[in-house]
Design a protein around this motif. Structure first.
Motif, PDB file in Angstrom:
ATOM      1  N   VAL A 586     -18.529  12.135 -12.392  1.00 33.50           N
ATOM      2  CA  VAL A 586     -17.855  11.174 -11.519  1.00 33.50           C
ATOM      3  C   VAL A 586     -16.900  10.310 -12.338  1.00 33.50           C
ATOM      4  CG1 VAL A 586     -18.171   9.199  -9.985  1.00 33.50           C
ATOM      5  CG2 VAL A 586     -19.821  11.086  -9.956  1.00 33.50           C
ATOM      6  N   TRP A 587     -15.634  10.343 -11.975  1.00 35.58           N
ATOM      7  CA  TRP A 587     -14.694   9.430 -12.613  1.00 35.58           C
ATOM      8  C   TRP A 587     -13.490   9.200 -11.698  1.00 35.58           C
ATOM      9  CZ3 TRP A 587     -14.705  14.607 -13.763  1.00 35.58           C
ATOM     10  CH2 TRP A 587     -13.493  15.272 -13.818  1.00 35.58           C
ATOM     11  N   ALA A 588     -12.799   8.106 -11.916  1.00 36.33           N
ATOM     12  CA  ALA A 588     -11.586   7.775 -11.167  1.00 36.33           C
ATOM     13  C   ALA A 588     -10.437   7.636 -12.144  1.00 36.33           C
ATOM     14  CB  ALA A 588     -11.783   6.468 -10.391  1.00 36.33           C
ATOM     15  N   ASN A 589      -9.244   8.002 -11.708  1.00 30.63           N
ATOM     16  CA  ASN A 589      -8.068   7.918 -12.566  1.00 30.63           C
ATOM     17  C   ASN A 589      -7.729   6.456 -12.828  1.00 30.63           C
ATOM     18  OD1 ASN A 589      -5.146   7.810 -13.293  1.00 30.63           O
ATOM     19  ND2 ASN A 589      -5.286  10.017 -13.013  1.00 30.63           N
ATOM     20  N   PRO A 590      -7.632   6.031 -14.095  1.00 29.79           N
ATOM     21  CA  PRO A 590      -7.357   4.619 -14.415  1.00 29.79           C
ATOM     22  C   PRO A 590      -6.027   4.116 -13.855  1.00 29.79           C
ATOM     23  CG  PRO A 590      -7.220   6.008 -16.393  1.00 29.79           C
ATOM     24  CD  PRO A 590      -7.825   6.841 -15.317  1.00 29.79           C
ATOM     25  N   VAL A 591      -5.047   5.017 -13.751  1.00 32.52           N
ATOM     26  CA  VAL A 591      -3.741   4.631 -13.180  1.00 32.52           C
ATOM     27  C   VAL A 591      -3.903   4.252 -11.709  1.00 32.52           C
ATOM     28  CG1 VAL A 591      -1.408   5.453 -12.615  1.00 32.52           C
ATOM     29  CG2 VAL A 591      -2.459   6.084 -14.802  1.00 32.52           C
ATOM     30  N   VAL A 592      -4.748   5.011 -11.014  1.00 30.93           N
ATOM     31  CA  VAL A 592      -4.993   4.742  -9.594  1.00 30.93           C
ATOM     32  C   VAL A 592      -5.776   3.441  -9.427  1.00 30.93           C
ATOM     33  CG1 VAL A 592      -6.085   5.599  -7.482  1.00 30.93           C
ATOM     34  CG2 VAL A 592      -4.904   7.196  -9.002  1.00 30.93           C
ATOM     35  N   LEU A 593      -6.763   3.242 -10.294  1.00 30.91           N
ATOM     36  CA  LEU A 593      -7.547   2.002 -10.228  1.00 30.91           C
ATOM     37  C   LEU A 593      -6.650   0.780 -10.409  1.00 30.91           C
ATOM     38  CD1 LEU A 593     -10.751   3.005 -12.255  1.00 30.91           C
ATOM     39  CD2 LEU A 593     -10.579   2.622  -9.797  1.00 30.91           C
ATOM     40  N   GLU A 594      -5.698   0.870 -11.320  1.00 29.83           N
ATOM     41  CA  GLU A 594      -4.767  -0.232 -11.546  1.00 29.83           C
ATOM     42  C   GLU A 594      -3.875  -0.436 -10.321  1.00 29.83           C
ATOM     43  OE1 GLU A 594      -2.823  -3.397 -13.243  1.00 29.83           O
ATOM     44  OE2 GLU A 594      -4.686  -2.402 -13.865  1.00 29.83           O
ATOM     45  N   PHE A 595      -3.450   0.670  -9.698  1.00 28.04           N
ATOM     46  CA  PHE A 595      -2.645   0.586  -8.478  1.00 28.04           C
ATOM     47  C   PHE A 595      -3.397  -0.167  -7.385  1.00 28.04           C
ATOM     48  CE2 PHE A 595      -2.074   2.471  -4.205  1.00 28.04           C
ATOM     49  CZ  PHE A 595      -0.763   2.065  -3.943  1.00 28.04           C
ATOM     50  N   TYR A 596      -4.690   0.153  -7.205  1.00 30.57           N
ATOM     51  CA  TYR A 596      -5.467  -0.500  -6.151  1.00 30.57           C
ATOM     52  C   TYR A 596      -5.765  -1.963  -6.481  1.00 30.57           C
ATOM     53  CZ  TYR A 596      -6.102   3.345  -2.917  1.00 30.57           C
ATOM     54  OH  TYR A 596      -5.868   4.306  -1.971  1.00 30.57           O
ATOM     55  N   ARG A 597      -5.881  -2.292  -7.769  1.00 29.24           N
ATOM     56  CA  ARG A 597      -6.070  -3.704  -8.129  1.00 29.24           C
ATOM     57  C   ARG A 597      -4.830  -4.514  -7.717  1.00 29.24           C
ATOM     58  NH1 ARG A 597      -9.398  -1.847 -12.550  1.00 29.24           N
ATOM     59  NH2 ARG A 597      -7.575  -1.288 -13.787  1.00 29.24           N
ATOM     60  N   ASN A 598      -3.658  -3.983  -8.018  1.00 26.38           N
ATOM     61  CA  ASN A 598      -2.405  -4.659  -7.636  1.00 26.38           C
ATOM     62  C   ASN A 598      -2.228  -4.655  -6.117  1.00 26.38           C
ATOM     63  OD1 ASN A 598      -1.763  -5.086 -10.340  1.00 26.38           O
ATOM     64  ND2 ASN A 598      -0.666  -3.140 -10.513  1.00 26.38           N
ATOM     65  N   PHE A 599      -2.613  -3.549  -5.510  1.00 28.16           N
ATOM     66  CA  PHE A 599      -2.501  -3.380  -4.060  1.00 28.16           C
ATOM     67  C   PHE A 599      -3.305  -4.462  -3.337  1.00 28.16           C
ATOM     68  CE2 PHE A 599      -4.499  -1.596  -0.220  1.00 28.16           C
ATOM     69  CZ  PHE A 599      -3.401  -1.128   0.485  1.00 28.16           C
ATOM     70  N   ARG A 600      -4.538  -4.681  -3.763  1.00 22.59           N
ATOM     71  CA  ARG A 600      -5.393  -5.671  -3.099  1.00 22.59           C
ATOM     72  C   ARG A 600      -4.927  -7.091  -3.395  1.00 22.59           C
ATOM     73  NH1 ARG A 600      -9.644  -1.850  -4.441  1.00 22.59           N
ATOM     74  NH2 ARG A 600     -10.179  -0.751  -2.502  1.00 22.59           N
ATOM     75  N   ARG A 601      -4.360  -7.291  -4.581  1.00 24.13           N
ATOM     76  CA  ARG A 601      -3.814  -8.613  -4.906  1.00 24.13           C
ATOM     77  C   ARG A 601      -2.658  -8.938  -3.960  1.00 24.13           C
ATOM     78  NH1 ARG A 601      -2.171  -7.670  -9.915  1.00 24.13           N
ATOM     79  NH2 ARG A 601      -4.299  -7.787 -10.686  1.00 24.13           N
ATOM     80  N   GLU A 602      -1.807  -7.946  -3.714  1.00 22.35           N
ATOM     81  CA  GLU A 602      -0.672  -8.142  -2.801  1.00 22.35           C
ATOM     82  C   GLU A 602      -1.157  -8.376  -1.367  1.00 22.35           C
ATOM     83  OE1 GLU A 602       1.852  -4.768  -3.253  1.00 22.35           O
ATOM     84  OE2 GLU A 602       2.357  -5.226  -5.344  1.00 22.35           O
ATOM     85  N   LEU A 603      -2.194  -7.632  -0.961  1.00 24.65           N
ATOM     86  CA  LEU A 603      -2.754  -7.827   0.379  1.00 24.65           C
ATOM     87  C   LEU A 603      -3.291  -9.241   0.535  1.00 24.65           C
ATOM     88  CD1 LEU A 603      -4.781  -4.583   1.298  1.00 24.65           C
ATOM     89  CD2 LEU A 603      -2.620  -5.375   2.256  1.00 24.65           C
ATOM     90  N   HIS A 604      -3.965  -9.730  -0.496  1.00 21.85           N
ATOM     91  CA  HIS A 604      -4.540 -11.081  -0.475  1.00 21.85           C
ATOM     92  C   HIS A 604      -3.428 -12.120  -0.364  1.00 21.85           C
ATOM     93  CE1 HIS A 604      -7.450 -14.248  -1.200  1.00 21.85           C
ATOM     94  NE2 HIS A 604      -6.673 -14.729  -2.158  1.00 21.85           N
ATOM     95  N   GLU A 605      -2.341 -11.907  -1.090  1.00 27.13           N
ATOM     96  CA  GLU A 605      -1.221 -12.845  -1.048  1.00 27.13           C
ATOM     97  C   GLU A 605      -0.537 -12.816   0.320  1.00 27.13           C
ATOM     98  OE1 GLU A 605       1.209 -11.605  -4.275  1.00 27.13           O
ATOM     99  OE2 GLU A 605      -0.103 -12.472  -5.824  1.00 27.13           O
ATOM    100  N   MET A 606      -0.472 -11.620   0.935  1.00 24.31           N
ATOM    101  CA  MET A 606       0.164 -11.481   2.254  1.00 24.31           C
ATOM    102  C   MET A 606      -0.555 -12.287   3.321  1.00 24.31           C
ATOM    103  SD  MET A 606       2.940  -9.727   2.574  1.00 24.31           S
ATOM    104  CE  MET A 606       2.861  -9.295   4.312  1.00 24.31           C
TER     105      MET A 606
END
Length: 618
Positions: A586-606
């Motif tokens: 089981v593993w997740a791509n670190p690039v994708v994890l970083e994308f979702y961290r930024n994604f949720r930060r933007e959602l929170h700001e919205m």
């Protein structure tokens, strides 16, 4: 204006002479058709072409509604006495279904109550003020139920059209009553289920003309919502696509590669321009106003940039994607792109054009596939590549579970498609029973290859008594006969196999119909027994399915997110068996994890940005 009482679409009106030839024809490329009442409270159909043109009104009596192609946004209303037909086309299917249902409900209620001999006198003597042209009131629950029973009963006393055989037998057909052909279909609307609040906000954004991307973990209803969005858009200018044939089938669309017309996109940009400039391809690009792409996680970023450039070039429009509204859906923590350019994996969100093209982002959080909070928490952790000691112990313990029932074995999920194929063929050969071949009926014999690629049902299905099978279509949801249900063939009658399902129900499988839209907009179809061999299934082919009896060995997992996709197919922990589980699978791509961290930060700001007009500078 009540949306159920109106529909906006292309309207063609034809008046006929006594000999049957067209005496007059009017076409309105965009008109609003709605239901109103006159001063006598009679229901009228109003066609309002727009701007400066006057509306046209038709009294709803002595008419017939034809809705065979309602899911394609087409219907017609024939006014018998007026020798006139109103043709509706390019209507959002969901809007059209609701509109025709309201006509059926209101006319059924009017017949039930009876029509006054002098409605104008009744109106004048009443104390209630009423104006001509007033919209009809929304349907009440009583009206809906009464009309529904009429439609389902389908008796000769109802206002539904008689079957063709009955029509031929009758010497006289009474046109004084309105008729709506196959009205029962109006009460089997696939878009009728209620949306959650988070789904509704995404639907409203899509209908508001915004370029958007929405995501969510497995089982949050992404494809369901996408079908609702597609049904709410005009079909002639909407292209529903997906990165794979399986995903395209789930939303009733085509693959993105078929739509784009540039092959796999590996050629130079100049060559892609040349390929897309072919008249048949360019015509599709130019007429498209809405482009839906499902399973966007499997679309390579380089390919995305190329089709974005192609869109601007072919449409001669320098806006992002040539001015086409984009509706993107997928989960980047599931399966990654298959195509790798120069050995490098590029996600769609890494493309140069992503930020210019995607203006709004959303995330679905409510899981619908599973209702066990423990299992949902396990899946959410595995989705981001996090495996605790407790998760490992829970999944290892499933290896000892006996999930077989009534001779129905667990489906083995395989990481490779060929592995699944070999297992199914080997297991079928081991059965001593006589084999029976069920060949599909394709509407176009030249389209068999396309149908094989995009449909879950094969062109040729070989079965034996004892074969493990999976149901590939929702037949009876209440009885558990749903897409992904597992069963075993208990006998084969002269015309069809009989399957015993894990739910305890027996089902004599009859041919069902699947339809596929081509790039040109035409429809091809296949009729086939809705079953597939299910000793084994590939993880890629299982996307979108909910399996009620599944086992897996994840030792050969080769992509990030693959283990998560496999595990999230299970309905619950009790229907799952994981063999030789190891946390390293089981593993997740670190690039994708970083994308979702930024994604949720933007959602929170919205959430803290007020919507509406910007205040003027003083």
């Amino acid at each position: 204006m009540d949306s159920d009482n109106s529909v906006t679409c292309v309207v063609t009106i034809e008046w006929l002479q006594n000999q049957g030839s067209v005496s007059r024809k009017v076409i309105h490329k965009s008109a609003t058709v709605r239901l109103i009442r006159n001063i006598a409270k009679q229901i009228l159909l109003e066609v309002r072409p727009g701007k400066s043109k006057s509306p046209i009104e038709f009294l709803l009596q002595s008419f017939t509604v034809f809705q065979k192609f309602i899911t394609e946004g087409k219907a017609s209303i024939k006014f018998i006495d007026l020798k006139c037909t109103v043709f509706l086309s390019n209507a959002p299917p969901a809007q059209l279904i609701s509109f025709l249902k309201i006509i059926f409900i209101k006319m059924t209620g009017q017949i039930e109550k009876g029509v006054s001999k002098n409605p104008l006198r009744d109106q004048l003597l009443s104390n209630k003020p009423f104006q001509s042209g007033q919209e009809i009131s929304p349907a009440t629950a009583v009206e809906v139920e009464r009309a529904k029973q009429k439609a389902i009963a389908g008796s000769r006393a109802s206002i539904t059209t008689p079957s063709p055989s009955n029509v031929r037998k009758r010497k006289f057909i009474d046109h004084s009553q309105p008729k709506i052909s196959t009205a029962k279909k109006l009460y089997h609307n696939p878009t009728a289920c209620e949306l959650t609040e988070e789904q509704t906000s995404i639907l409203n954004a899509a209908l508001g003309g915004q370029n958007l991307f929405f995501t969510g973990s497995a089982g949050t209803g992404k494809s369901f919502l996408l079908r609702r969005i597609i049904a709410a858009l005009p079909p002639d200018v909407t292209m529903a696509t997906a990165s794979t044939g399986v995903a395209a089938c789930h939303i009733g669309g085509i693959t993105l590669h078929q739509f784009a017309g540039i092959g796999m996109g590996t050629a130079s940009l100049e060559k892609c321009y040349e390929l897309a400039s072919r008249s048949s391809v360019a015509q599709v690009w130019r007429r498209t106003k809405y482009l839906v792409i499902d399973e966007i996680s499997m679309v390579d970023g380089v390919f995305f940039d190329k089709i974005e450039a192609v869109a601007r070039k072919i449409r001669r429009n320098e806006k992002p994607f040539g001015g086409i509204q984009l509706i993107l859906c997928g989960d980047f923590l599931q399966l990654p792109p298959v195509v790798k350019y120069d050995g490098k994996l590029t996600f769609c969100f890494q493309s140069k054009s992503w930020k210019d093209c995607v203006k709004r982002t959303f995330e679905l959080k409510k899981v619908h596939r599973q209702n066990d909070s423990t299992f949902i928490n396990i899946l959410n952790s595995i989705r981001i590549g996090r495996v605790t000691k407790e998760i490992t112990e829970t999944l290892v313990a499933t290896a000892r579970q006996q999930i077989e029932k009534d001779g129905i074995l667990a489906t083995r999920l395989c990481t490779h498609i060929n592995d699944a194929k070999l297992i199914n063929e080997s297991k079928l050969d081991q059965l001593e029973e006589k084999s029976r071949i069920f060949n599909a009926e394709d509407s176009d014999i030249n389209a068999t290859k396309i149908l094989d690629q995009q449909l879950p049902v094969p062109s040729s299905l070989v079965l034996k008594v004892g074969a493990q099978v999976m149901l590939l279509k929702n037949i009876n949801v209440a009885n558990g006969l749903v897409n992904g249900a597992r069963g075993v063939v208990i006998r084969i009658d002269a015309d069809a196999p009989v399957v015993h399902f894990r739910t305890g129900k027996d089902y004599k499988a009859k041919s069902e119909k699947w339809t596929v839209k081509t790039v040109s907009g035409s429809v091809i179809s296949r009729k086939q027994i809705p079953l597939k061999l299910a000793w084994a299934f590939s993880i890629h082919k299982s996307q979108g399915l909910t399996l009620d009896c599944v086992e897996m060995s994840l030792g050969r997992v080769f992509d990030a997110g693959q283990a998560y996709v496999a595990l999230s197919r299970a309905q619950n922990l009790q229907s799952l068996r994981v063999l030789d589980f190891n946390a390293t699978q089981v593993w997740a791509n670190p690039v994708v994890l970083e994308f979702y961290r930024n994604f949720r930060r933007e959602l929170h700001e919205m959430e803290f940005i007020p919507l509406g007009k910007k205040p003027r500078n003083k």
